[in-house]
Structures are given as structure tokens and as C-alpha cells.
Write an enzyme that holds these catalytic residues in place. Structure first.
Site, short mmCIF file in Angstrom:
data_model
loop_
_atom_site.label_atom_id
_atom_site.label_comp_id
_atom_site.label_asym_id
_atom_site.label_seq_id
_atom_site.Cartn_x
_atom_site.Cartn_y
_atom_site.Cartn_z
CB VAL A 499 -0.94 0.01 1.23
CG1 VAL A 499 -1.87 1.21 1.19
CG2 VAL A 499 -1.76 -1.28 1.27
CG HIS A 500 1.52 5.52 -2.39
ND1 HIS A 500 2.67 5.61 -3.14
CD2 HIS A 500 1.25 6.78 -1.96
CE1 HIS A 500 3.08 6.86 -3.17
NE2 HIS A 500 2.23 7.60 -2.45
CG HIS A 501 -0.38 4.61 4.56
ND1 HIS A 501 0.18 4.57 5.82
CD2 HIS A 501 -1.53 5.34 4.69
CE1 HIS A 501 -0.59 5.23 6.66
NE2 HIS A 501 -1.63 5.71 6.00
NE ARG A 550 5.63 0.05 0.17
CZ ARG A 550 6.51 -0.93 -0.07
NH1 ARG A 550 7.57 -0.68 -0.85
NH2 ARG A 550 6.36 -2.13 0.44
CB THR A 556 -1.06 0.70 -3.98
OG1 THR A 556 -0.05 1.68 -4.29
CG2 THR A 556 -0.91 -0.52 -4.88
#
Length: 606
Positions: A499-501, A550, A556
């Protein structure tokens, strides 16, 4: 684009339808409210803190088959003679028959009296778990003092200096980070609060039944997008400048209108907390008066207010937010002045919306949602003149919109069945989620009004068709799709792990990583060290293709606004709580009257 290639399913004529910071008096005059709407301790704003709004007004803000009437093929005087040749065999037959009768009678009773939680788990997809997960995401997005009771253990205290860069300083601690970055945006945050509040107002029985009412009830801007977007750093480690952008309510009408909607809807949720609810209403009323004066514009058109935010959340108009805010403020107060503004300006809002966004409900377009609310009023609290024209127009538009979702004539669907409302490259699942919510909600309105279908010209769609559509979109998101991928992190056997976080991708190992040092975690091929439970990622493209990467946020990255839409869709499509024997009326798990709790009036005389 499908929507643009076909005639608009809802085109209309132009006829009218009818802890807070201290600021100096000079500064308070110049800036009516600060460009943030976070809440520090819960998803919906708490009584103890809606401290990111700084207002100029010094406020805190049967049908049964008659089988007995079917003529018999036999004369009523026809006689039967029963001869029993094997009495022991016949006795066993009677015993077995009796047992079958007892089972037939007893099984439904047993199922009825089983604990509610077990009944919810009979579905192959556990919507109860999905609701819980999707609310947990908001815990992961909290800024400010971080509660030790939070289920998200890789997060901590952050953003405690937010607001200090402004002269004079303002208290902007708390709130929610927007997405995978560390920015707090007022516009989508206010929309998130409004949508979550709406779902609670309508379906609080369902939330309560699955023990999530307190979660959703307990669960702006003030930062520099350029720095936040270019720096891969956990929010707990932020050390770069986080300037504040502030707006004037008389010019940033879109932002003000959405804040009014959030304050008003939240005041209904917290009706039992009278003092707090009244403060929210008073703040909303004062802000709405300022926002509806002449000279309005969008917040992103004024650089000092939100010019930087236009890179991420560029508002295309303000009229939809003003009618949206006015409608919610009417529900909160019962004051028909606000409803009159909304009804008279509804057609203008339709004209002002971006043509490619027709039928889409999200942070930038509230036209279709306002139409649903005005239709609700027409169904259950028709006020007559001078609102009937506006109500009729809204209900016509709403029917056309629902038909457009179901007919396949206006919007395409992906090969896997996901409706594609904005086929311009935007990830479709966030729009599919709100379409699911609105369709299910409207089907419930129809059933409460004893209607069995939605009319689409000479054709129509049954309530079951509407609900099947709504459920299909949710089930797609939860894993019934060509990729066999659940786009809700932590739900199902297969879900995104890259996840892009920022906070989820950097390990909580006691070390502080700078912006440059954090880049290693952004580009790593391994899964995130922290599972971001409940985050709905951006999801697949219109061809159902998805890349769990990501470095590709268009696949994402989650956002709080998108997650709010999923929460609403999940609770709307969730099974209602079981009723006791003797209960009358449809069991939908919806509260028909709560939203009208402040409306104590009769239609005005002609």
C-alpha cells in the site's frame, strides 16, 4: 467516455427549482475560518474537540396466494378409503413424519433465537468484519495525540506543532491525514464527516447491531502539499515546515458549504449531546450566511486559501456544496430559509457541475446526493409550495440517475462487472462504492413508501434489481473480481500488501528516518511491515487490471474520502438486525424519522 457519448440521463431545463484557538480581532475579521476540519479523537467530530475550524463568529464550531380458493379437481363429496396393511411400518412412518414436522417448525424458531452475531456470519462474505476493518483505517489516519487504546499499534503522536507556523499561531493539532501522505485537507475531510454522519443517521440500527456505532462515533488543512508529497517520512518523524492556508468564507464558498454540511449532519448524529449539537448548528448557520453572499468562488481559485491544494483536490464549482450544505442545515434546524435556498439553486448546481461527473457522488460533486435528500423530503415530509417544483425535479433526476446505473445504456461496466462512472483514467471503485450506497438507500426509501420499483420511461427496475446492483459493487471490492483480489486491506485471503502509505511502509523499529532515508522503504519490493487494516486502495482500472506496487499510487493509495464511501456502501448493504415477533412494516434497518427530528412545521399557506 460513456457518460458523455450518451444523452444525459438527468438533463433538466433552466426553470427554477424551487480546543479552539484565540485570534486577534484584526485577524479574525480577515480570516473567518481556518482551512482545516480535523477531529482529534473520533471519526465524527467530538464534543470535546472540533478545534480546526476558526470562525469569524467566535463559535465552535402481502401479497398472499389464495391457494384455498383454487378449485379442486375432485368433488367435495369424493370419499377416500385408507387401508393399513402393515401397522408397525405405518407407526414408524407416523413417528418420522412427526419428527419432520417438528424440525420444520423448530428450525426457523431456533435460527430466530440464535445470537445476532452468529447470524451475520452465515454469508460467505462477512460484511460485519468489512465494516469494522474499514473504520479501523480512520484510526490509522489520526493526527495529534494518539490514543493508547487504538487498534493500530504502528502509529503514535504526530503533528503536535501544526498551526504554530501561522502568525498568530492557531491550534491545528488533531484531525486526519488524508491518504498515504501526511497532509490534512479540509475539503475532503469535511466531505468524509458529512458522508459518515449521513450513514449513521440512516443506518444507526445496523451500526449498533454489529457493535460499531461507538467506533464510527469515536473515530484541514495546515500543511504544505509539495513538502509532504516529496518526503517519504512517517508522520511521527515529521520535521519539515507545515504552513497553514486559511480561507475567507465569503469567497471559498465550496469549502464553506461542505463544512456547513459536515457541522449540520454531525449535529443530528450528536442530537443527544444537546450543548455540543447546538454549538455545531450555530457555527453552521453563521458560516452559511457568510458563504451565500455575493462574490463566491472556489477555495482553490484563491492561492492564499487553497492554491496548493489544487494539485490534489481541485474544486470545479461551489453551487453544489451550497445546496448540499443548505439541505443539511435545514435538516439540522427545520428553518425553511435554508431549504428554500437549496431548492431554488438546485438547477444552477446541476448546470455548474462538470459534464463528465454527472451521476458521480464524491468529494467534488454533491448534486446527485442532494437530489436523493430532497427526494427523501418529498416522499416523507412534502412541504408543498414553494418547494414542490424543486422536489419534483430532484426526484425525477434521482430516478434517472438510478436508472443510468442499472441500464448499461449510459455507463459502461468493466468485464468483471464494476460500474465505470468516470472512464477518464480515474480508479473506478471509489465512485462505484458511493453509487452502491445511493442505490441501496434509494431502494429503502421506495420500500418505506410502499413502492416496488424505480420507473425508467416505459421500463423500470425492481427493488431487488437495485439491491443486487448495490451488493455486486461491494462484493467486487471485497474480492469477487477477475483479480480475485480484495481491495480492502486485511480482508479476505488476498489483498494488497504494498500500500502506498508512509506510516505503513516504514517499520516501527525505534529509529527515525529522514525524508531521504525514508525513500528506501518507498521503493522496497517487500510487503509493507505494517498492515494497514481497512484501507480501501485506489483499486483496479476500468479493465479490472491491478498492480500491487507501492510506487503506483493510482493503484495502491487509500484516502479517507474513498473509505467513507465504502463504509456507507457496506452498512447500507449489510443485513438489518432481526426484529421481534409481531413487528410491523419492512425490516430495513433504516431510521425513517431521525433525520426529521428538528422539523416541526406545517407547509406554509399559499
Amino acid at each position: 467516455m460513456a457518460a458523455a457519448a450518451s444523452p444525459s440521463p438527468y438533463s433538466m431545463d433552466s426553470s427554477p427549482m424551487n480546543s479552539n484557538a484565540e485570534v486577534s480581532e484584526i485577524d479574525r475579521t480577515r480570516i473567518p475560518f481556518v482551512h482545516t476540519v480535523p477531529a482529534a479523537s473520533r471519526i465524527l467530530p467530538s464534543a470535546s474537540q472540533w478545534n480546526s475550524i476558526e470562525l469569524d463568529f467566535n463559535l465552535v464550531p402481502r401479497s398472499e396466494n389464495a391457494y384455498h380458493s383454487i378449485p379442486s379437481n375432485y368433488s367435495k363429496s369424493y370419499e377416500f378409503e385408507l387401508v393399513v396393511s402393515d401397522k408397525p411400518y405405518f407407526k414408524r412412518f407416523l413417528i418420522i413424519l412427526g419428527l419432520l414436522v417438528l424440525v420444520a417448525i423448530g428450525l426457523p424458531l431456533l435460527l430466530h433465537f440464535l445470537p445476532q452475531a452468529h447470524r451475520h456470519k452465515t454469508s460467505p462474505m462477512n460484511f460485519t468484519l468489512a465494516v469494522a476493518h474499514s473504520l479501523t483505517f480512520f484510526d490509522a489516519q489520526k493526527s495529534g495525540r494518539y490514543p493508547t487504546t487504538s487498534p493500530v499499534k504502528f502509529r503514535g503522536i504526530s503533528g503536535m506543532e501544526d498551526g504554530n507556523s501561522r502568525n498568530p499561531p492557531v491550534d491545528l493539532k488533531g484531525g486526519f491525514y488524508d491518504s498515504g501522505n501526511n497532509i490534512k485537507f479540509s475539503f475532503p475531510t469535511a466531505y468524509t464527516v458529512t458522508l459518515l454522519s449521513w450513514s449513521v443517521i440512516e443506518y444507526h440500527e445496523k451500526f449498533d447491531d454489529i457493535n460499531e456505532l461507538d467506533h464510527v462515533g469515536s473515530t484541514g488543512n495546515g500543511t504544505n502539499p509539495f513538502t509532504d508529497l516529496s518526503c517519504w517520512e512517517k508522520p511521527e518523524d515529521m520535521s519539515y515546515p507545515r504552513p497553514v492556508f486559511a480561507c475567507d468564507g465569503t469567497t471559498a464558498a465550496d469549502l464553506a458549504g461542505e463544512v456547513v454540511a459536515a457541522l449540520s449532519a454531525a449535529s443530528i448524529v450528536f442530537r443527544d449531546e444537546k450543548d455540543y449539537s447546538n454549538e455545531l448548528v450555530q457555527a453552521a448557520e453563521s458560516l452559511y450566511v457568510a458563504a451565500t453572499k455575493k462574490g463566491q468562488t472556489t477555495y482553490t481559485s484563491v492561492k492564499a486559501c487553497g492554491g496548493e491544494a489544487s494539485r490534489v483536490y481541485n474544486s470545479s464549482g461551489f453551487q453544489d456544496e451550497l445546496v448540499w450544505g443548505g439541505t443539511w442545515l435545514f435538516f439540522a434546524t427545520g428553518n425553511t430559509t435554508f431549504l428554500e435556498y437549496a431548492a431554488l439553486n438546485f438547477s444552477a448546481a446541476i448546470k455548474q457541475q462538470d459534464p463528465k461527473e454527472q451521476g458521480v457522488f464524491y468529494w467534488n460533486n454533491k448534486v446527485v446526493a442532494t437530489g436523493i435528500l430532497l427526494t427523501r423530503l418529498r416522499f416523507f415530509r412534502d412541504l408543498g409550495f414553494p418547494f414542490e417544483i424543486g422536489f419534483k425535479a430532484a426526484s425525477d433526476m434521482t430516478e434517472a440517475m438510478i436508472c443510468s446505473y442499472l441500464s448499461d445504456k449510459h455507463f459502461h461496466k468493466s468485464p468483471g462487472g464494476l460500474i465505470v462512472l468516470m472512464p477518464d483514467g480515474s480508479p473506478p471503485i471509489q465512485y462505484a462504492a458511493t453509487a452502491s450506497f445511493l442505490t441501496k438507500l434509494y431502494s429503502d426509501y421506495l420500500e418505506l413508501g410502499l413502492q416496488s420499483s424505480v420507473t425508467c420511461g416505459k421500463d423500470g427496475f425492481s427493488l431487488q434489481t437495485m439491491r443486487s446492483f448495490s451488493t455486486s459493487q461491494v462484493r467486487y471490492i471485497l474480492g469477487e473480481n477477475p483479480m480475485k483480489m480484495s481491495y480492502l486491506v486485511g480482508f479476505g485471503k488476498k489483498y494488497p500488501t504494498h500500500v502506498h502509505h508512509r506510516a505503513a511502509s516504514i517499520p516501527k523499529d525505534g529509529k527515525k528516518y529522514s525524508c531521504l532515508e525514508g525513500e528506501q522503504w518507498k521503493v522496497k519490493k517487500e510487503p509493507n511491515p505494517n498492515t494497514l487494516f481497512g484501507a480501501m486502495v485506489a483499486g483496479p482500472d476500468k479493465s479490472d487490471k491491478f498492480s500491487d506496487d507501492r510506487t503506483k499510487p493510482w493503484f495502491t493509495e487509500p484516502t479517507i474520502a474513498s473509505n467513507a464511501g465504502l463504509v456507507a456502501a457496506l452498512i447500507a448493504t449489510h443485513d438489518p438486525p432481526e426484529r421481534s415477533f409481531g413487528s410491523k412494516g419492512p425490516n430495513l434497518g433504516i431510521d425513517q424519522e431521525r433525520i426529521f427530528s428538528s422539523i416541526h412545521l406545517t407547509p406554509p399557506a399559499p
